[in-house]
Enzyme design. Structure first.
Site, PDB file in Angstrom:
ATOM      1  N   CYS A  55      29.007  -9.378   5.391  1.00 53.96           N
ATOM      2  CA  CYS A  55      29.576  -8.136   5.312  1.00 53.96           C
ATOM      3  C   CYS A  55      28.618  -7.449   4.361  1.00 53.96           C
ATOM      4  O   CYS A  55      28.662  -7.346   3.106  1.00 53.96           O
ATOM      5  CB  CYS A  55      30.889  -8.070   4.967  1.00 53.96           C
ATOM      6  SG  CYS A  55      31.779  -6.582   4.454  1.00 53.96           S
ATOM      7  N   CYS A  96      30.539  -5.178   1.976  1.00 54.18           N
ATOM      8  CA  CYS A  96      31.272  -5.565   0.942  1.00 54.18           C
ATOM      9  C   CYS A  96      30.251  -6.033  -0.240  1.00 54.18           C
ATOM     10  O   CYS A  96      30.433  -5.877  -1.394  1.00 54.18           O
ATOM     11  CB  CYS A  96      31.811  -6.881   1.166  1.00 54.18           C
ATOM     12  SG  CYS A  96      33.034  -6.653   2.733  1.00 54.18           S
ATOM     13  N   ASP A  97      28.979  -6.335   0.218  1.00 54.34           N
ATOM     14  CA  ASP A  97      28.326  -7.390  -0.703  1.00 54.34           C
ATOM     15  C   ASP A  97      27.090  -6.497  -1.073  1.00 54.34           C
ATOM     16  O   ASP A  97      26.323  -6.999  -1.969  1.00 54.34           O
ATOM     17  CB  ASP A  97      28.102  -8.741  -0.368  1.00 54.34           C
ATOM     18  CG  ASP A  97      29.128  -9.576   0.012  1.00 54.34           C
ATOM     19  OD1 ASP A  97      30.261  -9.112  -1.003  1.00 54.34           O
ATOM     20  OD2 ASP A  97      29.460 -10.352   0.684  1.00 54.34           O
TER      21      ASP A  97
END
Ligand code: NDP
Length: 331
Positions: free
Chosen positions: A152, A155-156
């Site tokens: 992701c 997300c990261d």
């Protein structure tokens, strides 16, 4: 001062924990689940919706949605899902935290176990459990989980500002992830196993025009290396051919974007699925092989997997739920 802003999405309601019977149970909180919830609530079916493992579904990790009709300037995946939730709350949908851990579809009403404890008996069930990101299956993916391996970018990606990363895949997801990461990282490799991208034309053009993205065609990842965190990947070009070539790239992050697996395991084998686990529905409907059990969104869609098609099938499932309940009440 009134702090109860009707426009703010509220937290899911506290679940009493006691067993209960509901008219309409919806599992999953992506576009399919929330659309089914809005329609069934407006049809007075008092739906109960369990959010599942990933409240808001996959779109909460998507950067920008540009192709959902009605948003001329695009909308972030997170904002879009918050809006859908607000809309469901406006019609008093009972939204709860919880994950289905078992399911007995052989009885009427069917019995759905939440978090291994509570049993909800449901006269009708709408399954909108979506799909989960796939990994390559390399032991190194597990070894470096949370240490440079991610599925992701949204997300990261923040952790890789001004660093070098690689994205695996050749579809729209991979292109979207590569473009997102190119906005943060100093260099992005896109590792594609074939000699072409599968993504839509517009995404391909954006990737090919981005000076920070280097596409490595005909290339497979066979391993990762690094002391504690990912420091690089072992790659093979033209794997298995006479001109096969092994080489390494130095990277700080390794992102997977190679597709998804439908989250249907808990409902099998009672529900018929295709060979990849997508729940089979009667063509053009959300009906499964069990009357009163419907499936909508990515869990039942190997072909389109779009937010708009998920919302559309959520609507179909809701209308069919209403018709099913009407038919058994008037029997
Ligand atoms: P896709 O199934 O479309 O693409 C998966 C990609 O991963 C393919 O290029 C595939 O390669 C590659 N792949 C699969 N397994 C491996 C492996 N073991 N090793 C290396 N590469 C592998 O999945 P997406 O998630 O990209 O997209 C799913 C759907 O969602 C599509 O319909 C897409 O259009 C849509 N989507 C739309 C977006 C948008 O409109 N903004 C954004 C994201 C997705 P190969 O081509 O060789 O099979």
């Amino acid at each position: 001062m009134n702090t109860n802003d009707a426009n703010e999405p509220q937290s899911p309601r506290a679940d009493s924990g006691a067993n209960e019977t509901v008219k309409c149970l919806i599992i999953g909180s992506g576009p399919a689940g929330y659309t089914a919830a809005v329609y069934t609530a407006r049809a007075n079916l008092s739906p109960v919706l369990y959010e599942g493992m990933q409240p808001g579904g996959q779109l909460t990790t998507t950067t920008e949605i540009e192709n959902f009709p009605g948003y001329p300037d695009g909308v972030s995946g997170f904002d879009f899902m918050e809006d859908l939730k607000k809309q469901a709350l406006r019609f008093n949908v009972d939204i709860r935290r919880g994950v289905v851990t078992a399911c007995d579809l052989s009885t009427k009403p069917c019995k759905v176990t939440i978090d291994g404890e509570k049993i909800v008996e449901a006269e009708t069930l709408i399954i909108c459990t979506g799909a989960t990101a796939k990994y390559l299956g390399l032991p190194d993916e597990a070894r470096y989980a949370g240490k440079g391996v991610s599925a992701c970018a949204t997300c990261d990606g923040f952790f890789y500002r001004k660093k070098t990363v690689a994205v695996v895949g050749g579809g729209d997801s991979a292109c979207e992830e590569a473009l997102y990461l190119a906005g943060l990282a100093s260099k992005v490799y896109l590792i594609v196993r074939k000699d072409h991208l599968r993504a839509s034309q517009i995404m391909q053009e954006r990737v090919m025009c981005n000076p920070k993205i280097e596409v490595l065609f005909n290339t497979n990842t066979v391993g990762l290396f690094g002391e504690e965190f990912v420091e690089g990947a072992h790659l093979v070009r033209f794997k298995g051919e006479a001109k096969e070539e092994k080489f390494d790239i130095a990277i700080d992050g390794f992102f997977l974007a190679i597709g998804h697996t439908p989250n249907s395991g808990i409902f099998r084998p009672a529900l018929a699925t295709d060979e990849n686990g997508y729940i089979q529905t009667v063509w053009g409907t959300a009906k499964t092989n069990i009357p009163g059990v419907f499936a909508a969104g990515d869990v039942a869609d190997p072909n389109y997997r779009q937010a708009i098609t998920a919302a559309g099938t959520g609507c179909i499932a809701a209308i069919e739920t209403e018709r099913y309940l009407n038919a058994i009440e008037h029997r």
